[in-house]
Design a protein around this motif. Structure first.
Motif, PDB file in Angstrom:
ATOM      1  N   ILE A  21       0.923  -1.395  -0.030  1.00 18.31           N
ATOM      2  CA  ILE A  21       0.007   0.056  -0.120  1.00 18.31           C
ATOM      3  C   ILE A  21       1.045   1.264  -0.038  1.00 18.31           C
ATOM      4  CG2 ILE A  21      -1.960   1.295   1.148  1.00 18.31           C
ATOM      5  CD1 ILE A  21      -2.706  -1.112  -0.020  1.00 18.31           C
ATOM      6  N   THR A  22       0.762   2.090  -0.711  1.00 16.87           N
ATOM      7  CA  THR A  22       1.400   3.297  -1.058  1.00 16.87           C
ATOM      8  C   THR A  22       0.878   4.712  -0.282  1.00 16.87           C
ATOM      9  OG1 THR A  22       0.375   4.302  -2.847  1.00 16.87           O
ATOM     10  CG2 THR A  22       1.927   2.659  -3.477  1.00 16.87           C
ATOM     11  N   ASN A  23       1.778   5.480  -0.098  1.00 16.06           N
ATOM     12  CA  ASN A  23       1.370   6.659   0.442  1.00 16.06           C
ATOM     13  C   ASN A  23       0.053   7.487  -0.032  1.00 16.06           C
ATOM     14  OD1 ASN A  23       3.536   7.145   2.571  1.00 16.06           O
ATOM     15  ND2 ASN A  23       4.917   7.680   1.087  1.00 16.06           N
ATOM     16  N   ASN A  24       0.134   7.400  -1.488  1.00 13.95           N
ATOM     17  CA  ASN A  24      -1.029   8.019  -1.971  1.00 13.95           C
ATOM     18  C   ASN A  24      -2.157   7.131  -1.861  1.00 13.95           C
ATOM     19  OD1 ASN A  24      -2.968   7.762  -4.331  1.00 13.95           O
ATOM     20  ND2 ASN A  24      -1.807   9.692  -4.518  1.00 13.95           N
ATOM     21  N   GLU A  25      -2.114   5.967  -1.476  1.00 11.92           N
ATOM     22  CA  GLU A  25      -3.347   5.165  -1.433  1.00 11.92           C
ATOM     23  C   GLU A  25      -3.734   5.015   0.159  1.00 11.92           C
ATOM     24  OE1 GLU A  25      -2.674   1.420  -4.338  1.00 11.92           O
ATOM     25  OE2 GLU A  25      -1.782   1.451  -2.574  1.00 11.92           O
ATOM     26  N   TYR A  83       8.141  12.704   3.603  1.00 11.69           N
ATOM     27  CA  TYR A  83       8.089  11.326   3.112  1.00 11.69           C
ATOM     28  C   TYR A  83       6.480  11.039   3.054  1.00 11.69           C
ATOM     29  CZ  TYR A  83       8.398   6.315   2.211  1.00 11.69           C
ATOM     30  OH  TYR A  83       7.950   4.938   1.668  1.00 11.69           O
ATOM     31  N   TRP A  84       5.631  11.384   4.096  1.00 10.62           N
ATOM     32  CA  TRP A  84       4.446  10.853   4.016  1.00 10.62           C
ATOM     33  C   TRP A  84       3.429  11.704   3.419  1.00 10.62           C
ATOM     34  CZ3 TRP A  84       0.059   8.556   4.094  1.00 10.62           C
ATOM     35  CH2 TRP A  84      -1.168   9.445   4.792  1.00 10.62           C
ATOM     36  N   MET A  85       3.701  13.091   3.017  1.00 11.68           N
ATOM     37  CA  MET A  85       2.757  14.168   2.446  1.00 11.68           C
ATOM     38  C   MET A  85       3.074  14.521   1.093  1.00 11.68           C
ATOM     39  SD  MET A  85      -0.115  14.145   3.962  1.00 11.68           S
ATOM     40  CE  MET A  85      -0.911  15.621   3.027  1.00 11.68           C
ATOM     41  N   HIS A  86       4.313  14.495   0.707  1.00 11.92           N
ATOM     42  CA  HIS A  86       4.752  15.263  -0.702  1.00 11.92           C
ATOM     43  C   HIS A  86       4.553  14.243  -1.758  1.00 11.92           C
ATOM     44  CE1 HIS A  86       7.402  17.257  -3.461  1.00 11.92           C
ATOM     45  NE2 HIS A  86       7.619  18.139  -2.471  1.00 11.92           N
ATOM     46  N   PRO A  87       4.051  14.782  -2.822  1.00 14.52           N
ATOM     47  CA  PRO A  87       3.897  14.043  -3.755  1.00 14.52           C
ATOM     48  C   PRO A  87       5.112  13.350  -4.745  1.00 14.52           C
ATOM     49  CG  PRO A  87       3.566  16.624  -4.348  1.00 14.52           C
ATOM     50  CD  PRO A  87       3.752  16.273  -3.120  1.00 14.52           C
ATOM     51  N   PHE A  89       6.648  11.225  -3.147  1.00 16.81           N
ATOM     52  CA  PHE A  89       6.679  10.033  -2.386  1.00 16.81           C
ATOM     53  C   PHE A  89       5.615   9.290  -2.603  1.00 16.81           C
ATOM     54  CE2 PHE A  89      10.179  12.158  -0.309  1.00 16.81           C
ATOM     55  CZ  PHE A  89      11.010  11.545  -0.274  1.00 16.81           C
ATOM     56  N   ASP A  90       4.424   9.789  -3.639  1.00 20.66           N
ATOM     57  CA  ASP A  90       3.256   9.329  -3.664  1.00 20.66           C
ATOM     58  C   ASP A  90       3.305   7.517  -4.010  1.00 20.66           C
ATOM     59  OD1 ASP A  90       1.701  11.657  -3.401  1.00 20.66           O
ATOM     60  OD2 ASP A  90       1.060  11.774  -5.727  1.00 20.66           O
ATOM     61  N   ASP A  91       4.276   7.251  -4.840  1.00 20.65           N
ATOM     62  CA  ASP A  91       4.094   5.687  -5.051  1.00 20.65           C
ATOM     63  C   ASP A  91       5.092   4.905  -4.473  1.00 20.65           C
ATOM     64  OD1 ASP A  91       2.295   6.052  -7.163  1.00 20.65           O
ATOM     65  OD2 ASP A  91       3.797   6.928  -8.591  1.00 20.65           O
ATOM     66  N   TYR A  92       5.587   5.615  -3.223  1.00 27.11           N
ATOM     67  CA  TYR A  92       6.505   4.806  -2.022  1.00 27.11           C
ATOM     68  C   TYR A  92       5.490   4.300  -1.154  1.00 27.11           C
ATOM     69  CZ  TYR A  92      10.929   7.298  -3.680  1.00 27.11           C
ATOM     70  OH  TYR A  92      11.824   7.664  -4.404  1.00 27.11           O
ATOM     71  N   PRO A 184      10.106   3.628  -4.880  1.00 22.96           N
ATOM     72  CA  PRO A 184       8.662   3.430  -5.502  1.00 22.96           C
ATOM     73  C   PRO A 184       8.592   2.027  -5.509  1.00 22.96           C
ATOM     74  CG  PRO A 184      10.135   5.032  -6.646  1.00 22.96           C
ATOM     75  CD  PRO A 184      11.055   4.508  -5.703  1.00 22.96           C
ATOM     76  N   VAL A 185       7.292   1.728  -5.089  1.00 25.61           N
ATOM     77  CA  VAL A 185       6.618   0.255  -5.417  1.00 25.61           C
ATOM     78  C   VAL A 185       7.171  -0.180  -6.959  1.00 25.61           C
ATOM     79  CG1 VAL A 185       5.261   0.402  -3.532  1.00 25.61           C
ATOM     80  CG2 VAL A 185       4.495   0.654  -5.888  1.00 25.61           C
TER      81      VAL A 185
END
Length: 281
Positions: A21-25, A83-87, A89-92, A184-185
């Motif tokens: 599960i990614t940060n964006n999800e 890491y948590w909020m910046h785009p 890192f969306d796919d991390y 990134p995943v």
């Protein structure tokens, strides 16, 4: 920490997320549970847990301070801040969530999907949940029953010398696999089941409680070791900060259920309904 005992078991069919599960999800989840109208639509406003802003902040929001707490004398400030909020890192993979938060995400995801299915005249799907340890190991092996790593071979580099996972190749050497921290995943090849990052990147929560002798104790059909009194929960797969030993498909270790770490994330599975198609390993 230990290498799993050799035991043949049969596991029913299941589906598993291709990646962590990614940060964006996870941010979509956080946004949904702070929307009262959405909670009412999903029937989560009358649950046993009062989703107050204080509870969400303390229990479900990723703990960004793990980037500072997990390592002594380490400049983790940029990761803690971004890491948590910046785009970028969306796919991390999301980290800083404990076992309880991962399970609550699974419940929300189930309600989110099945509410939509109900509104569109479809049957409900089985629940999303954390994988049982035996399911996780079977999936990691990717049809290769004796595989040391998900890619099958005993080596950590391919024929061109490129690393096959994100981990710690040597003392003080974090960047040899292209990433200092998590990446990134799906940055590396999948295994034969089409699953990415089953070794490395971030370790993953399983449903099982951790018990050193659980393998000979559990049944050999759909085995799972559940113990509400045991605060240790299984994590599998190793992470960006781990040596290769933790990347092996048979290595089992744990973290405490109420503890969030900068190197532990999760993915979901779903039980397959209908015709039984057992898997053995």
């Amino acid at each position: 920490t230990q290498i799993n005992f050799n035991k043949q078991v049969t596991i029913g069919g299941f589906y598993m997320d291709e990646t962590e599960i990614t940060n964006n999800e996870y941010r979509q989840f956080m946004q949904a549970i702070t929307d009262e109208s959405e909670l009412s639509r999903l029937g989560m406003d009358t649950g046993t847990i009062a989703l107050t802003p204080e509870y969400i902040e303390a229990e479900l929001k990723p703990d960004t301070t793990v980037w500072m707490r997990d390592f002594s004398y380490h400049y983790g400030d940029p990761m803690m801040e971004y890491y948590w909020m910046h785009p970028a890192f969306d796919d991390y993979p999301v980290v800083g969530v404990d076992w309880y938060a991962a399970r609550f995400f699974s419940e929300w995801r189930t309600r989110h999907m099945n509410t939509w299915r109900e509104e569109n005249g479809m049957w409900a799907s089985p629940n999303f949940r954390l994988p049982f340890e035996a399911e996780w190991e079977y999936a990691a092996r990717g049809k290769r029953m004796m595989a040391k790593y998900p890619w099958g071979g005993p080596y950590l580099r391919n024929a061109k010398g490129c690393m096959l996972a994100n981990f710690k190749p040597g003392r003080g050497n974090y960047y040899d696999d292209a990433f200092m921290y998590s990446g990134p995943v799906a940055s590396y090849f999948s295994n034969d089941f089409g699953l990415y990052d089953m070794s490395g990147n971030v370790a993953e929560w399983c449903e099982d409680a951790f018990f050193e002798a659980s393998v000979p104790v559990v049944w050999d059909l759909n085995p799972v070791y559940l113990d509400e009194a045991e605060t240790r929960k299984v994590i599998r797969g190793g992470s960006w900060k781990d040596i290769a030993y933790y990347l092996e498909t048979g290595t089992r270790t744990f973290e405490y259920s109420d503890t969030a770490k900068s190197y532990v994330g999760f993915r979901n599975v779903m039980t397959q309904l209908g015709r039984s198609s057992g898997y053995e390993f």
